[in-house]
Design a protein around this motif. Structure first.
Motif, mmCIF file in Angstrom:
data_model
loop_
_atom_site.group_PDB
_atom_site.id
_atom_site.type_symbol
_atom_site.label_atom_id
_atom_site.label_comp_id
_atom_site.label_asym_id
_atom_site.label_seq_id
_atom_site.Cartn_x
_atom_site.Cartn_y
_atom_site.Cartn_z
ATOM 1 N N GLY A 1 70.347 10.192 -2.771
ATOM 2 C CA GLY A 1 70.217 10.205 -1.323
ATOM 3 C C GLY A 1 71.065 9.135 -0.673
ATOM 4 N N ASN A 2 70.801 8.886 0.623
ATOM 5 C CA ASN A 2 71.537 7.908 1.413
ATOM 6 C C ASN A 2 70.539 6.987 2.084
ATOM 7 N N PHE A 3 70.582 5.688 1.790
ATOM 8 C CA PHE A 3 69.539 4.802 2.311
ATOM 9 C C PHE A 3 69.636 4.572 3.819
ATOM 10 N N PHE A 4 70.742 4.996 4.434
ATOM 11 C CA PHE A 4 70.805 4.928 5.892
ATOM 12 C C PHE A 4 70.079 6.103 6.545
ATOM 13 N N GLU A 5 69.751 7.105 5.741
ATOM 14 C CA GLU A 5 69.051 8.281 6.272
ATOM 15 C C GLU A 5 67.572 8.253 5.927
ATOM 16 N N SER A 6 67.238 8.131 4.669
ATOM 17 C CA SER A 6 65.839 8.059 4.249
ATOM 18 C C SER A 6 65.756 7.532 2.838
ATOM 19 N N ILE A 7 64.554 7.063 2.487
ATOM 20 C CA ILE A 7 64.289 6.518 1.160
ATOM 21 C C ILE A 7 63.024 7.168 0.634
ATOM 22 N N PRO A 8 62.983 7.561 -0.649
ATOM 23 C CA PRO A 8 61.821 8.288 -1.177
ATOM 24 C C PRO A 8 60.516 7.514 -0.996
ATOM 25 N N ALA A 9 59.480 8.215 -0.569
ATOM 26 C CA ALA A 9 58.156 7.607 -0.405
ATOM 27 C C ALA A 9 57.375 7.689 -1.711
ATOM 28 N N GLY A 10 56.261 6.957 -1.767
ATOM 29 C CA GLY A 10 55.350 7.096 -2.892
ATOM 30 C C GLY A 10 55.180 5.889 -3.766
ATOM 31 N N ASN B 1 63.936 2.106 7.031
ATOM 32 C CA ASN B 1 63.745 3.307 6.209
ATOM 33 C C ASN B 1 62.817 3.025 5.035
ATOM 34 N N VAL B 2 62.883 1.804 4.480
ATOM 35 C CA VAL B 2 61.907 1.418 3.457
ATOM 36 C C VAL B 2 60.515 1.374 4.070
ATOM 37 N N ARG B 3 60.419 0.796 5.268
ATOM 38 C CA ARG B 3 59.107 0.673 5.928
ATOM 39 C C ARG B 3 58.464 2.033 6.169
ATOM 40 N N ARG B 4 59.260 3.039 6.512
ATOM 41 C CA ARG B 4 58.720 4.379 6.741
ATOM 42 C C ARG B 4 58.183 5.000 5.454
ATOM 43 N N SER B 5 58.671 4.512 4.324
ATOM 44 C CA SER B 5 58.308 5.124 3.043
ATOM 45 C C SER B 5 57.218 4.382 2.300
ATOM 46 N N ILE B 6 56.807 3.220 2.801
ATOM 47 C CA ILE B 6 55.871 2.385 2.068
ATOM 48 C C ILE B 6 54.560 2.262 2.830
ATOM 49 N N ALA C 1 61.936 -7.594 12.151
ATOM 50 C CA ALA C 1 62.517 -6.520 12.953
ATOM 51 C C ALA C 1 62.260 -5.149 12.348
ATOM 52 N N ALA C 2 62.031 -5.120 11.026
ATOM 53 C CA ALA C 2 61.804 -3.840 10.342
ATOM 54 C C ALA C 2 60.337 -3.570 10.053
ATOM 55 N N GLY C 3 59.437 -4.484 10.441
ATOM 56 C CA GLY C 3 58.008 -4.265 10.253
ATOM 57 C C GLY C 3 57.408 -4.882 9.011
ATOM 58 N N PHE C 4 58.088 -5.876 8.418
ATOM 59 C CA PHE C 4 57.572 -6.585 7.252
ATOM 60 C C PHE C 4 57.278 -8.040 7.617
ATOM 61 N N ARG C 5 56.384 -8.656 6.868
ATOM 62 C CA ARG C 5 56.140 -10.092 6.996
ATOM 63 C C ARG C 5 56.622 -10.785 5.735
ATOM 64 N N LEU C 6 57.547 -11.718 5.893
ATOM 65 C CA LEU C 6 58.059 -12.459 4.747
ATOM 66 C C LEU C 6 56.973 -13.422 4.273
ATOM 67 N N GLU D 1 60.204 -12.021 -0.822
ATOM 68 C CA GLU D 1 59.083 -11.075 -0.832
ATOM 69 C C GLU D 1 58.559 -10.835 0.584
ATOM 70 N N GLY D 2 58.372 -9.569 0.904
ATOM 71 C CA GLY D 2 57.753 -9.182 2.159
ATOM 72 C C GLY D 2 56.630 -8.209 1.909
ATOM 73 N N VAL D 3 55.694 -8.118 2.863
ATOM 74 C CA VAL D 3 54.558 -7.219 2.693
ATOM 75 C C VAL D 3 54.356 -6.395 3.954
ATOM 76 N N VAL D 4 53.711 -5.241 3.754
ATOM 77 C CA VAL D 4 53.220 -4.416 4.839
ATOM 78 C C VAL D 4 51.710 -4.624 4.883
ATOM 79 N N GLU D 5 51.223 -5.173 5.952
ATOM 80 C CA GLU D 5 49.809 -5.525 6.005
ATOM 81 C C GLU D 5 48.923 -4.402 6.523
ATOM 82 N N LYS D 6 49.473 -3.510 7.343
ATOM 83 C CA LYS D 6 48.701 -2.378 7.822
ATOM 84 C C LYS D 6 49.642 -1.237 8.149
ATOM 85 N N ASP D 7 49.148 -0.022 8.015
ATOM 86 C CA ASP D 7 49.963 1.155 8.324
ATOM 87 C C ASP D 7 50.073 1.328 9.824
ATOM 88 N N THR D 8 51.233 1.834 10.240
ATOM 89 C CA THR D 8 51.448 2.077 11.657
ATOM 90 C C THR D 8 50.932 3.453 12.042
#
Length: 370
Positions: A256-265, A289-294, A344-349, A363-370
């Motif tokens: 794929g292309n990481f500027f378009e999408s990244i596999p979820a899961g 795009n990582v944030r949308r998949s995680i 800016a991408a929705g992660f907390r360092l 290391e960054g984390v996603v603390e809650k789903d949007t």
């Protein structure tokens, strides 16, 4: 194989030295103590790199794998002039690269060992790449870069990027790829040793090439599964590499292309030496795009050099100059700059984990789903 070592510790991977020692060693361990003479040796530092390049190009370290040899024998094997080759090897021995164990007879040292082409983490191709015509001339154009902002590839060669140049020069691309492979192995081993991957169920290696990093992670963590994500033509050849590494049954290649999408899961996403190639805007797009998949509480792991803000010596600062010259959109970044990208991408360092190599795991984390 006979290796004459400068110390008694076993050879495994290049020893990473402290910032203080790097400063002392930067110009071949200058013996002069006056500021003027120390600066003088730094100014002539390119001589060291070019002398190493000669030894690397001639494959001297490979030819000493089974024991010491007289310079006449080495000259005959490499079609070189014995007297000139001796002067190169004698000088390299003075900075710990090879050792003259008898008159005109040379052996490997622990440093010279990594000029061999067949050892993990070999730096032979790195030396050859840095002295290849395109890279050497580009650094010679540094003043033009600083004054105008124009990249040497455009100024000297009339192409848009380093990669455009390499696409038209297959031998240089071959050397470049070998150099990146050797350097990556050093960094990847250090990452696996330094970072605790326990608790991760599945990890996606974003733009992971043939999978050297994800293979190292899975090998060290048998309970983890992996996804190797890169361009379709890259992952098409990656399956054989993953099988050879013994992780083919636990790692799924996806194109794929990481500027378009990244596999979820996956619950963790890692990328090594990717963000430094791109502008802030492009980095934020990749990270979004990582944030949308995680999903929360997912982990983002960015393997990059982190530039210190103090005056201390850091290889990252020199690599940043190379980025300025060779890849104008990219840069090495400080922790604060990574923090801004993450936010800016929705992660907390959350932390920066140092390694034995000149890279860290940011290391960054996603603390809650949007």
């Amino acid at each position: 194989m006979t290796i004459v070592q400068t110390n008694q510790t076993p050879i495994s991977m290049p020893a990473m030295i402290s910032a203080e020692e790097q400063t002392r060693n930067f110009a071949a361990q200058p013996s002069a103590t006056s500021p003027a003479m120390a600066l003088n040796q730094m100014i002539w530092g390119t001589w060291i790199a070019q002398s190493i390049y000669v030894a690397a190009s001639l494959g001297i370290a490979d030819r000493l794998e089974n024991g010491a040899k007289h310079v006449d024998e080495l000259a005959q094997e490499t079609d070189a002039q014995s007297s000139n080759l001796y002067r190169i090897l004698r000088t390299l021995a003075s900075v710990g690269i090879f050792t003259e164990i008898a008159p005109r007879k040379f052996a490997l040292t622990d440093r010279a060992h990594y000029l061999r082409s067949d050892v993990p983490g070999s730096l032979r191709a790195v030396s050859m790449m840095l002295s290849d015509e395109w890279h050497w001339n580009s650094w010679g154009d540094i003043l033009h870069v600083v004054k105008t902002g124009q990249a040497p590839m455009q100024h000297l060669y009339g192409v848009d990027s380093t990669f455009d140049y390499l696409d038209h020069h297959p031998e240089s691309r071959k050397t470049y790829n070998k150099a990146m492979n050797g350097w990556s192995k050093i960094c990847h081993s250090a990452v696996v040793d330094a970072y605790d991957f326990s608790g991760i169920r599945q990890i996606t290696d974003v733009a992971g090439g043939y999978g050297s990093l994800v293979s190292a992670i899975l090998t060290a963590n048998p309970g983890v599964k992996g996804v190797l994500f890169d361009q379709p033509h890259v992952v098409a050849d990656a399956k054989a590499w993953l099988e050879k590494a013994g992780v083919g049954d636990r790692c799924n290649p996806v194109g794929g292309n990481f500027f378009e999408s990244i596999p979820a899961g996956s619950d963790a996403y890692i990328m090594s030496h990717i963000l430094h190639d791109w502008s802030d805007e492009e980095c934020i797009q990749i990270l979004k795009n990582v944030r949308r998949s995680i999903a929360a509480p997912g982990r983002l792991l960015v393997v990059e050099m982190v530039v210190p803000t103090s005056n201390e010596f850091s290889f990252s600062k020199w690599m940043d100059i190379d980025m300025m010259i060779m890849y104008p959109a990219g840069r090495e970044r400080t922790e604060a700059e990574f923090r801004e990208l993450f936010e800016a991408a929705g992660f907390r360092l959350t932390r920066v984990v140092s390694t034995a190599a000149p890279v860290s795991v940011v290391e960054g984390v996603v603390e809650k789903d949007t």
